[in-house]
Design a protein around this motif. Sequence first.
Motif, PDB file in Angstrom:
ATOM      1  N   ALA A  25       0.841  -1.205   0.000  1.00  0.00           N
ATOM      2  CA  ALA A  25       0.000   0.000   0.000  1.00  0.00           C
ATOM      3  C   ALA A  25       0.872   1.250   0.000  1.00  0.00           C
ATOM      4  CB  ALA A  25      -0.928  -0.013   1.206  1.00  0.00           C
ATOM      5  N   GLY A  26       1.962   1.222   0.785  1.00  0.00           N
ATOM      6  CA  GLY A  26       2.846   2.389   0.867  1.00  0.00           C
ATOM      7  C   GLY A  26       3.460   2.711  -0.485  1.00  0.00           C
ATOM      8  N   LEU A  27       3.904   1.665  -1.198  1.00  0.00           N
ATOM      9  CA  LEU A  27       4.516   1.897  -2.511  1.00  0.00           C
ATOM     10  C   LEU A  27       3.482   2.453  -3.497  1.00  0.00           C
ATOM     11  CD1 LEU A  27       6.816  -1.255  -2.855  1.00  0.00           C
ATOM     12  CD2 LEU A  27       7.528   1.129  -2.529  1.00  0.00           C
ATOM     13  N   LEU A  28       2.245   1.923  -3.396  1.00  0.00           N
ATOM     14  CA  LEU A  28       1.203   2.399  -4.305  1.00  0.00           C
ATOM     15  C   LEU A  28       0.788   3.839  -4.005  1.00  0.00           C
ATOM     16  CD1 LEU A  28      -1.112  -0.762  -4.495  1.00  0.00           C
ATOM     17  CD2 LEU A  28       0.448   0.114  -6.251  1.00  0.00           C
ATOM     18  N   CYS A 200      -0.804   0.615   9.989  1.00  0.00           N
ATOM     19  CA  CYS A 200      -0.970   2.075  10.011  1.00  0.00           C
ATOM     20  C   CYS A 200       0.326   2.813  10.331  1.00  0.00           C
ATOM     21  CB  CYS A 200      -2.047   2.470  11.014  1.00  0.00           C
ATOM     22  SG  CYS A 200      -3.649   1.823  10.559  1.00  0.00           S
ATOM     23  N   LEU A 201       1.250   2.151  11.016  1.00  0.00           N
ATOM     24  CA  LEU A 201       2.523   2.810  11.314  1.00  0.00           C
ATOM     25  C   LEU A 201       3.472   2.745  10.123  1.00  0.00           C
ATOM     26  CD1 LEU A 201       3.104   1.461  14.945  1.00  0.00           C
ATOM     27  CD2 LEU A 201       2.763   3.846  14.314  1.00  0.00           C
ATOM     28  N   LEU A 202       3.435   1.604   9.434  1.00  0.00           N
ATOM     29  CA  LEU A 202       4.435   1.396   8.382  1.00  0.00           C
ATOM     30  C   LEU A 202       4.045   2.016   7.029  1.00  0.00           C
ATOM     31  CD1 LEU A 202       7.161   0.113   7.924  1.00  0.00           C
ATOM     32  CD2 LEU A 202       6.026  -2.016   7.313  1.00  0.00           C
ATOM     33  N   CYS A 203       2.756   1.937   6.691  1.00  0.00           N
ATOM     34  CA  CYS A 203       2.326   2.409   5.362  1.00  0.00           C
ATOM     35  C   CYS A 203       2.758   3.862   5.086  1.00  0.00           C
ATOM     36  CB  CYS A 203       0.810   2.215   5.243  1.00  0.00           C
ATOM     37  SG  CYS A 203       0.143   2.870   3.750  1.00  0.00           S
ATOM     38  N   PRO A 204       2.505   4.812   5.998  1.00  0.00           N
ATOM     39  CA  PRO A 204       2.933   6.190   5.702  1.00  0.00           C
ATOM     40  C   PRO A 204       4.457   6.319   5.566  1.00  0.00           C
ATOM     41  CG  PRO A 204       1.489   6.126   7.634  1.00  0.00           C
ATOM     42  CD  PRO A 204       1.812   4.713   7.293  1.00  0.00           C
ATOM     43  N   PHE A 263      10.159  -3.335  13.908  1.00  0.00           N
ATOM     44  CA  PHE A 263      10.502  -2.806  12.590  1.00  0.00           C
ATOM     45  C   PHE A 263       9.483  -1.743  12.159  1.00  0.00           C
ATOM     46  CE2 PHE A 263      10.563  -3.074   7.906  1.00  0.00           C
ATOM     47  CZ  PHE A 263      11.912  -2.839   7.690  1.00  0.00           C
ATOM     48  N   SER A 264       8.214  -2.004  12.431  1.00  0.00           N
ATOM     49  CA  SER A 264       7.175  -1.065  11.988  1.00  0.00           C
ATOM     50  C   SER A 264       7.071   0.151  12.889  1.00  0.00           C
ATOM     51  CB  SER A 264       5.803  -1.736  11.960  1.00  0.00           C
ATOM     52  OG  SER A 264       5.914  -2.999  11.399  1.00  0.00           O
ATOM     53  N   SER A 265       7.282  -0.040  14.193  1.00  0.00           N
ATOM     54  CA  SER A 265       7.028   1.067  15.121  1.00  0.00           C
ATOM     55  C   SER A 265       8.280   1.885  15.427  1.00  0.00           C
ATOM     56  CB  SER A 265       6.467   0.526  16.430  1.00  0.00           C
ATOM     57  OG  SER A 265       7.462  -0.230  17.101  1.00  0.00           O
ATOM     58  N   ALA A 266       9.450   1.312  15.209  1.00  0.00           N
ATOM     59  CA  ALA A 266      10.723   1.966  15.556  1.00  0.00           C
ATOM     60  C   ALA A 266      10.751   2.415  17.016  1.00  0.00           C
ATOM     61  CB  ALA A 266      11.025   3.146  14.628  1.00  0.00           C
ATOM     62  N   SER A 267      10.115   1.650  17.885  1.00  0.00           N
ATOM     63  CA  SER A 267      10.140   1.997  19.312  1.00  0.00           C
ATOM     64  C   SER A 267      10.342   0.764  20.185  1.00  0.00           C
ATOM     65  CB  SER A 267       8.834   2.700  19.690  1.00  0.00           C
ATOM     66  OG  SER A 267       8.732   2.809  21.085  1.00  0.00           O
ATOM     67  N   SER A 268      11.459   0.730  20.907  1.00  0.00           N
ATOM     68  CA  SER A 268      11.721  -0.402  21.810  1.00  0.00           C
ATOM     69  C   SER A 268      10.701  -0.418  22.944  1.00  0.00           C
ATOM     70  CB  SER A 268      13.091  -0.277  22.467  1.00  0.00           C
ATOM     71  OG  SER A 268      14.108  -0.434  21.541  1.00  0.00           O
ATOM     72  N   VAL A 269      10.394   0.774  23.460  1.00  0.00           N
ATOM     73  CA  VAL A 269       9.441   0.830  24.570  1.00  0.00           C
ATOM     74  C   VAL A 269       8.058   0.361  24.081  1.00  0.00           C
ATOM     75  CG1 VAL A 269       8.250   2.379  26.165  1.00  0.00           C
ATOM     76  CG2 VAL A 269      10.700   2.595  25.828  1.00  0.00           C
ATOM     77  N   GLY A 270       7.678   0.787  22.886  1.00  0.00           N
ATOM     78  CA  GLY A 270       6.391   0.370  22.326  1.00  0.00           C
ATOM     79  C   GLY A 270       6.326  -1.136  22.092  1.00  0.00           C
ATOM     80  N   THR A 271       7.492  -1.742  21.817  1.00  0.00           N
ATOM     81  CA  THR A 271       7.513  -3.185  21.524  1.00  0.00           C
ATOM     82  C   THR A 271       7.580  -4.022  22.802  1.00  0.00           C
ATOM     83  OG1 THR A 271       8.766  -2.583  19.541  1.00  0.00           O
ATOM     84  CG2 THR A 271       8.645  -4.904  20.014  1.00  0.00           C
ATOM     85  N   LEU A 272       7.791  -3.331  23.928  1.00  0.00           N
ATOM     86  CA  LEU A 272       7.997  -4.048  25.188  1.00  0.00           C
ATOM     87  C   LEU A 272       6.920  -5.096  25.502  1.00  0.00           C
ATOM     88  CD1 LEU A 272       9.923  -4.215  27.541  1.00  0.00           C
ATOM     89  CD2 LEU A 272       8.832  -2.226  28.545  1.00  0.00           C
ATOM     90  N   PRO A 273       5.633  -4.739  25.434  1.00  0.00           N
ATOM     91  CA  PRO A 273       4.621  -5.749  25.765  1.00  0.00           C
ATOM     92  C   PRO A 273       4.732  -7.011  24.895  1.00  0.00           C
ATOM     93  CG  PRO A 273       3.618  -3.591  25.638  1.00  0.00           C
ATOM     94  CD  PRO A 273       5.021  -3.425  25.141  1.00  0.00           C
TER      95      PRO A 273
END
Length: 406
Positions: A25-28, A200-204, A263-273
Motif C-alpha cells: 500500500a505504501g509503494l502504491l 498504520c505505522l508502516l504504510c505512511p 521494525f514497523s514502530s521503531a520503538s523499543s518501549v512500544g515493543t515491550l509488551p
Amino acid sequence: MKTKSKTSMPLAMQIFIALVLAVIAGLLMQSHVEFTESYIKPLGTVFLNLVKFIVGPIVLFSIMSGVVSLKDIRKVGSIGGITVVYYFCTTAVATVIGLTFANLFKSFYPVLSTESLTYEAPEGKTMMDVFVGIFPKNFVEPIAEANMLQVIVMALLIGFAVISLGEKVEKTVEGINRWNDIFMKVMEMILRLSPLGVFCLLCPVIAANGPKVIGSLAMVLLTAYLGYIIHAVVVYSFTVRTLGGLSPLKFFKGMMPAIMFAFSSASSVGTLPLNIECTEELGATREITSFVLPLGATINMDGTAIYQGVCAVFIASCYGINLTPGQMLTIVLTATLASVGTAGVPGAGMVMLAMVLTSVGLPIDGIALVAGVDRIFDMGRTTLNITGDASAALIVTNILEKKKKV
Ligand code: ASP
C-alpha cells in the motif's frame, strides 16, 4: 500468556500479512503521502498511544511482583549484574561491527556536499545528565512520561520495601500480583490490535520514504543493515546457543511478532509488551522478563550503536576526514554510552549521534546528511535493539535455572 485470536491465525502471521500489505500500500500511495499522513498515520498513533499507556503500569507492577517473588534483594542484584554486563559487552561488539563494515565499504559512499549543512541539535545530554535522570523526583512523572529507568528504580525501591516488611504486608503482595494480572490482561487486549497498528505505522513511512528518497544513501543504509543482520545472526545466535541453551532458529522464529512490530514502530518501549510475550513463550520466566526487558528497552541499544558507528565514518568521509584508530576506540566507548542514554522511542538514536560525533571532533551539522532517512535506519536498529534485550532475558533465565540445580 499468549495472544491468540479466535480466528486461530497466529498473531505472528497476522502481523506479517499486515507488514506486507503496508509495504504494498505504501509503494502504491507514494503520490498520496499527505493522505497517508492525515488518515492512516493517526490510527497508528492511536495504537502506539495505547501501548505507551499500558507500558508504565506493566513495568511498575511486573517488576514489583517479580522482585517480591524473588524474596531476596541479593538475587535481584545478581540478575541486574549479569544483565548489565551482557548489555555492555554486546553493545561494544556491535559498535566494532558497525565501524568495521563502514570502513570496508567507505570507498563506495557518496561524498555529499557539507557546505550548506545546518543541524539544530536539541540540547545535548552529558553522561552526568543521564545518571541524574535515572532517579525519579516524584511518584507520578516517571509513569506520566514513560521514563522507564525511573519507573524501574521506583519499582525496585517499593519491591525491596515490601520484601523487608515481610508478613506484615502479605495482603499488599497479593494486591500487587492481582494488579499485575489486570494490567497484563489489558496489554493482551491492546496487543490484539497490533496487526492494524503495524499497517498504520508502516504504510505512511513507506509512502514517504519510497525508493526515491533512499537514493544516494543506499550504500550507507546497506552497510548499517548488514551490520544489524551480522550482529543478530552471529552474536545473538552464539550467545543464545551457548549461554541461553536455546536453538537460534527457535529463538528468531519465536521472536518474529516482536521483530516485525519493532521494525514497523521503531520503538523499543512500544515493543515491550510484545517482547515480554514472545520471550515468555520461549521459556523466559516472568520474574526475569519483568526486569531485564524494561531495562533493556532503555539502556541496551546494539542497533543504535551500529548505526552510530556507520554514520560517524560516513559523515567523517563527507568532511574529508580519516578517522584514526584512537578516534575509532573513542567511538566504541561513546557509542556504547550514548546508546545507554538513548530513549526507546523513534528517532532518539539520531539525537545521541551528536554525542558520538562531538567526542571525535566531527561537526554535528553532519547529522543533517543522514537525517532524511533516519526512519529507515531506525526501523532496523530498533529491531536489533529489542532482539538483544530478548536474548538477555533468555540467557539470564537459563543461567539462574542452572544455578538453582547446582
Ligand atoms: N528507536 C530506537 C529504539 O526505540 C532508538 C533509536 O532511535 O536508536 O530502540
